[in-house]
Design a protein around this motif. Structure first.
Motif, PDB file in Angstrom:
ATOM      1  N   MET A   1       0.600  -1.234  -0.167  1.00 28.97           N
ATOM      2  CA  MET A   1       0.057  -0.053   0.226  1.00 28.97           C
ATOM      3  C   MET A   1       0.808   1.208  -0.065  1.00 28.97           C
ATOM      4  SD  MET A   1      -3.507   0.687   2.347  1.00 28.97           S
ATOM      5  CE  MET A   1      -2.509   0.911   3.930  1.00 28.97           C
ATOM      6  N   THR A   2       0.750   2.176  -1.002  1.00 28.40           N
ATOM      7  CA  THR A   2       1.441   3.291  -1.078  1.00 28.40           C
ATOM      8  C   THR A   2       1.074   4.458  -0.248  1.00 28.40           C
ATOM      9  OG1 THR A   2       0.019   4.318  -2.841  1.00 28.40           O
ATOM     10  CG2 THR A   2       1.762   3.017  -3.774  1.00 28.40           C
ATOM     11  N   LEU A   3       1.907   5.371   0.154  1.00 29.25           N
ATOM     12  CA  LEU A   3       1.556   6.466   1.056  1.00 29.25           C
ATOM     13  C   LEU A   3       0.216   7.081   0.464  1.00 29.25           C
ATOM     14  CD1 LEU A   3       2.081   8.298   3.394  1.00 29.25           C
ATOM     15  CD2 LEU A   3       3.454   9.712   1.681  1.00 29.25           C
ATOM     16  N   LEU A   4      -0.218   7.389  -0.682  1.00 35.70           N
ATOM     17  CA  LEU A   4      -1.280   8.051  -1.258  1.00 35.70           C
ATOM     18  C   LEU A   4      -2.527   6.998  -1.029  1.00 35.70           C
ATOM     19  CD1 LEU A   4      -2.163  10.323  -2.531  1.00 35.70           C
ATOM     20  CD2 LEU A   4      -2.177   9.229  -4.794  1.00 35.70           C
ATOM     21  N   GLN A   5      -2.325   5.786  -1.091  1.00 40.98           N
ATOM     22  CA  GLN A   5      -3.262   4.783  -0.805  1.00 40.98           C
ATOM     23  C   GLN A   5      -3.658   4.771   0.738  1.00 40.98           C
ATOM     24  OE1 GLN A   5      -1.419   1.519  -2.470  1.00 40.98           O
ATOM     25  NE2 GLN A   5      -2.827   1.395  -4.728  1.00 40.98           N
ATOM     26  N   LEU A   6      -2.762   4.868   1.459  1.00 38.54           N
ATOM     27  CA  LEU A   6      -2.828   5.078   2.900  1.00 38.54           C
ATOM     28  C   LEU A   6      -3.866   5.946   3.504  1.00 38.54           C
ATOM     29  CD1 LEU A   6      -2.456   3.952   5.789  1.00 38.54           C
ATOM     30  CD2 LEU A   6       0.051   5.300   5.620  1.00 38.54           C
ATOM     31  N   LEU A   7      -3.360   7.186   2.726  1.00 42.69           N
ATOM     32  CA  LEU A   7      -4.044   8.616   3.039  1.00 42.69           C
ATOM     33  C   LEU A   7      -5.578   8.376   2.549  1.00 42.69           C
ATOM     34  CD1 LEU A   7      -1.746  11.183   2.225  1.00 42.69           C
ATOM     35  CD2 LEU A   7      -2.438  10.649   4.421  1.00 42.69           C
ATOM     36  N   ALA A   8      -5.722   7.785   1.537  1.00 43.32           N
ATOM     37  CA  ALA A   8      -7.068   7.434   0.869  1.00 43.32           C
ATOM     38  C   ALA A   8      -8.035   6.744   1.960  1.00 43.32           C
ATOM     39  CB  ALA A   8      -7.082   6.717  -0.686  1.00 43.32           C
ATOM     40  N   SER A   9      -7.406   5.553   2.411  1.00 39.92           N
ATOM     41  CA  SER A   9      -7.960   4.520   3.117  1.00 39.92           C
ATOM     42  C   SER A   9      -8.383   5.215   4.596  1.00 39.92           C
ATOM     43  CB  SER A   9      -7.338   3.545   3.484  1.00 39.92           C
ATOM     44  OG  SER A   9      -6.072   3.791   4.218  1.00 39.92           O
ATOM     45  N   LEU A  10      -7.468   6.384   4.959  1.00 40.40           N
ATOM     46  CA  LEU A  10      -7.881   7.073   6.177  1.00 40.40           C
ATOM     47  C   LEU A  10      -8.875   8.297   5.823  1.00 40.40           C
ATOM     48  CD1 LEU A  10      -4.237   7.194   7.789  1.00 40.40           C
ATOM     49  CD2 LEU A  10      -6.168   6.017   8.748  1.00 40.40           C
ATOM     50  N   THR A  11      -9.121   8.536   4.807  1.00 41.50           N
ATOM     51  CA  THR A  11      -9.888   9.686   4.623  1.00 41.50           C
ATOM     52  C   THR A  11     -11.213   9.816   5.388  1.00 41.50           C
ATOM     53  OG1 THR A  11      -9.237   9.708   1.840  1.00 41.50           O
ATOM     54  CG2 THR A  11     -11.418  10.742   2.682  1.00 41.50           C
ATOM     55  N   PRO A  12     -12.178   8.689   5.558  1.00 42.05           N
ATOM     56  CA  PRO A  12     -13.375   9.019   6.280  1.00 42.05           C
ATOM     57  C   PRO A  12     -12.813   9.459   7.955  1.00 42.05           C
ATOM     58  CG  PRO A  12     -13.050   6.905   5.180  1.00 42.05           C
ATOM     59  CD  PRO A  12     -11.816   7.315   4.873  1.00 42.05           C
ATOM     60  N   VAL A  13     -11.710   8.982   8.340  1.00 41.86           N
ATOM     61  CA  VAL A  13     -11.167   9.228   9.432  1.00 41.86           C
ATOM     62  C   VAL A  13     -10.697  10.606   9.497  1.00 41.86           C
ATOM     63  CG1 VAL A  13      -9.799   8.728  11.767  1.00 41.86           C
ATOM     64  CG2 VAL A  13     -10.753   6.905  10.294  1.00 41.86           C
ATOM     65  N   ILE A  14      -9.932  11.028   8.557  1.00 40.15           N
ATOM     66  CA  ILE A  14      -9.245  12.207   8.640  1.00 40.15           C
ATOM     67  C   ILE A  14     -10.371  13.545   8.443  1.00 40.15           C
ATOM     68  CG2 ILE A  14      -7.941  13.951   7.329  1.00 40.15           C
ATOM     69  CD1 ILE A  14      -5.979  11.579   6.747  1.00 40.15           C
ATOM     70  N   SER A  15     -11.463  13.176   7.492  1.00 42.70           N
ATOM     71  CA  SER A  15     -12.455  14.259   7.099  1.00 42.70           C
ATOM     72  C   SER A  15     -13.362  14.401   8.185  1.00 42.70           C
ATOM     73  CB  SER A  15     -13.038  13.716   5.688  1.00 42.70           C
ATOM     74  OG  SER A  15     -13.818  12.453   6.052  1.00 42.70           O
ATOM     75  N   VAL A  16     -13.752  13.487   9.060  1.00 41.54           N
ATOM     76  CA  VAL A  16     -14.487  13.503  10.084  1.00 41.54           C
ATOM     77  C   VAL A  16     -13.943  14.407  11.279  1.00 41.54           C
ATOM     78  CG1 VAL A  16     -15.761  12.307  11.945  1.00 41.54           C
ATOM     79  CG2 VAL A  16     -16.017  11.385   9.710  1.00 41.54           C
ATOM     80  N   MET A  17     -12.764  13.909  11.516  1.00 36.84           N
ATOM     81  CA  MET A  17     -11.797  14.457  12.547  1.00 36.84           C
ATOM     82  C   MET A  17     -11.662  16.187  12.066  1.00 36.84           C
ATOM     83  SD  MET A  17     -11.065  12.859  15.294  1.00 36.84           S
ATOM     84  CE  MET A  17     -11.106  10.948  15.545  1.00 36.84           C
ATOM     85  N   LEU A  18     -11.415  16.428  10.983  1.00 35.07           N
ATOM     86  CA  LEU A  18     -11.071  17.696  10.362  1.00 35.07           C
ATOM     87  C   LEU A  18     -12.434  18.475  10.501  1.00 35.07           C
ATOM     88  CD1 LEU A  18      -9.620  19.848   9.132  1.00 35.07           C
ATOM     89  CD2 LEU A  18     -10.148  18.846   7.120  1.00 35.07           C
ATOM     90  N   PHE A  19     -13.514  18.294   9.881  1.00 35.77           N
ATOM     91  CA  PHE A  19     -14.516  18.888   9.644  1.00 35.77           C
ATOM     92  C   PHE A  19     -15.724  19.034  10.710  1.00 35.77           C
ATOM     93  CE2 PHE A  19     -13.915  17.400   5.053  1.00 35.77           C
ATOM     94  CZ  PHE A  19     -13.243  18.674   4.666  1.00 35.77           C
ATOM     95  N   LEU A  20     -15.808  17.845  11.305  1.00 40.80           N
ATOM     96  CA  LEU A  20     -16.616  17.715  12.801  1.00 40.80           C
ATOM     97  C   LEU A  20     -15.806  18.236  14.094  1.00 40.80           C
ATOM     98  CD1 LEU A  20     -19.434  16.896  13.545  1.00 40.80           C
ATOM     99  CD2 LEU A  20     -18.735  14.495  13.916  1.00 40.80           C
ATOM    100  N   VAL A  21     -14.658  17.580  14.302  1.00 40.84           N
ATOM    101  CA  VAL A  21     -14.009  17.808  15.481  1.00 40.84           C
ATOM    102  C   VAL A  21     -13.358  19.110  15.555  1.00 40.84           C
ATOM    103  CG1 VAL A  21     -12.652  16.777  17.383  1.00 40.84           C
ATOM    104  CG2 VAL A  21     -14.072  15.317  15.716  1.00 40.84           C
TER     105      VAL A  21
END
Length: 547
Positions: A1-21
């Motif tokens: 898994m590349t770094l870009l793919q890792l970031l893609a797989s974390l998108t739901p977590v990152i986006s919820v943390m960013l926008f909601l929290v």
């Protein structure tokens, strides 16, 4: 898994943390944005099949019907009791037990909430307990936070043992055969016996972690929401809080040991209430001066309930008694359960894929809520104007929740179904969990519950978290020589902890106390508790080892 793919797989977590929290957007804005960002990452980086993605959105929208009906039902019941005047009587009854808000939180959220969790699950305890606290004078945000934190330990045995008996059994299936077949053979030959053994590990750890939850509840209540912001004021009732903790966890341990994981939460809560309420009434283990000193912000509901009680305690509690009876009977009486589930709606082959969704029209708690509200109209002899007001207020309050869950559930489905891709990758959650397992096996006792939290945070369900990651936990235990049941127990405990902060439960709790749009405040309070809960459990497991 590349770094870009890792970031893609974390998108739901990152986006919820960013926008909601972090950005503190209301869930009705944060979740649609997060869903779109997750969908784009899934298509352009994870190379997810677009038909599967579209079908996942449809699956999510249909799957959201069940939690939405539960939330509406809980709000509807609250407003029925409020506008009938019955809630005045309930409030007076709790005040007669104790005028101390700390005690009320322990009894309503920890004990009564555990009974509801054991009977129904689905995030119902917070939807019932939080508004009860508000009408007793607890600030709405405080009520939502403590109700969510309390709905944790009992989740192991929630909905008649579903997270262990169904979630883990399905999670361990591989090609139609259980990965744990050897372990199952050693524990009676069927999964129910092995589930009892796993659950024994969970409740044994919770003899410490779970027992501390009432103490955490009162500390959070006074430390974050009291006028003096003093944790000491909450810890002042440590004797009572620990007594209430043990009053649930010890009976729950015994019931699981002798009878299995279906009823520890139900019976443990009933025994706990029978022990704790008389102690609270007599003032044993409590300081002489009750505490009810919230910061001057907004007892928004207090004026509504300061009227003379019109009903007896039994009459006022009748809707809850009927609700509890329906929940228990519908889960334990086989003919009734079969009849209720025969009305379920199922959608298969969504957009030509293998995806499917279902809606439990009568079996889900939402239908029971509506039924007891109709009974309440008659029982409380409500005027047409009061009935109209309870219905209107309930419907209007649902719009932000419909938007929030209408986006968050499809986002989760995209995340879970991302295994159908042109990159030859596993689904996003499995790929992330595998990465953790391969890099952190040496400290797995602490990572295992984090995986459980991760699953529950995104899926909104301890059962689904166990379905996603039980197989991974079992495989990691195989590789590092860890007790399989202990690893699975940590998965379950982590899933329970995730219940405190998962988006769906937070949205539901915020809605029923009239705080839709302030979900980020709730998550910022519950997240540290969830992580602390998991870390303490991991430490106990590390000390326990392979015993």
């Amino acid at each position: 898994m590349t770094l870009l793919q890792l970031l893609a797989s974390l998108t739901p977590v990152i986006s919820v943390m960013l926008f909601l929290v972090l950005l503190r957007m209301p869930a009705s804005r944060a979740m649609p944005i997060s869903m779109v960002v997750t969908g784009l990452a899934a298509v352009f980086i994870w190379q997810m099949d677009t038909t599967i993605l579209a079908a996942s959105v449809v699956e999510g929208l249909l799957s959201a019907l069940t939690p939405l009906t539960i939330i509406f039902g809980a709000v509807f019941l609250l407003n029925t009791l409020k506008y009938s005047g019955a809630m005045d009587t309930i409030r007076a009854g709790f005040t007669n037990i104790s005028g101390d808000a700390r005690v009320q939180v322990v009894i309503i959220c920890w004990l009564f909430g555990s009974f509801i969790e054991g009977s129904a699950g689905f995030g119902t305890p917070a939807a019932i307990g939080a508004p009860l606290l508000v009408l007793l004078g607890v600030p709405p945000i405080a009520a939502a936070v403590v109700a969510l934190i309390a709905d944790s330990t009992s989740v192991s045995f929630g909905a008649i043992g579903l997270p262990v008996l169904f979630g883990m059994e399905q999670g361990l299936m591989q090609g139609g055969v259980s990965m744990a077949s050897e372990q199952i053979a050693q524990h009676g030959g069927n999964f129910a016996d092995y589930a009892q053994f796993i659950a024994l590990h969970m409740i044994t750890i919770d003899l410490i972690t779970g027992t501390l939850i009432p103490l955490v509840l009162v500390a959070v209540l006074t430390g974050f929401f009291g006028r003096n912001k003093s944790f000491k004021e909450g810890l002042a009732i440590w004797k009572f809080a620990l007594f209430a903790g043990f009053a649930f966890t010890v009976p729950a341990w015994l019931i699981n040991y002798f009878a299995g994981p279906e009823f520890p939460s139900v019976i443990g809560a009933l025994v706990g209430m029978a022990l704790v309420i008389p102690v609270a009434k007599k003032g044993y283990l409590l300081p002489k001066t009750p505490w009810n000193d919230f910061a001057e912000n907004d007892n928004q509901e207090k004026a509504v309930v300061e009227t003379k009680a019109q009903f007896s305690q039994f009459a006022a509690w009748t809707p809850y008694i009927i609700m509890a009876a329906l929940l228990v009977l519908s889960r334990t009486v086989a003919p009734l359960k079969t009849w209720l589930t025969s009305f379920n709606i199922s959608w298969t082959g969504l957009l030509g894929t293998e995806l499917k969704a279902g809606f439990a029209t009568l079996y889900a708690p939402g239908a029971f809520f509506v039924l007891v509200c109709l009974i309440g109209f008659v029982l409380f002899k409500m005027k047409s104007s009061a009935i109209k007001q309870s219905i209107t207020v309930s419907c209007k309050s649902m719009l932000p929740t419909i938007i929030s869950l209408g986006a968050s559930v499809p986002m989760v489905k995209i995340f879970l179904n991302s295994g159908s891709n042109e990159a030859g990758l596993q689904s996003m959650p499995v790929a992330l969990a595998d990465l953790l397992a391969n890099s952190m096996g040496a400290v797995w006792a602490w990572i295992a519950p984090i995986v459980g939290i991760f699953g529950a945070f995104l899926s909104g369900s301890a059962t689904f978290s166990n379905m996603m990651f039980s197989g991974l936990q079992y495989s990691v235990a195989d590789n590092i020589g860890m007790n399989h049941a202990l690893a699975l127990a940590l998965q379950g405990i982590g899933a329970n902890a995730g219940n405190m902060m998962c988006v769906m439960n937070v949205v539901a709790a915020a809605t029923v106390v009239g705080m839709a749009g302030r979900e980020s405040e709730i998550i910022r309070k519950t997240m540290p508790v969830a992580l602390g809960y998991a870390m303490v459990a991991g430490t106990i497991a590390a000390l326990w080892g392979g015993l």
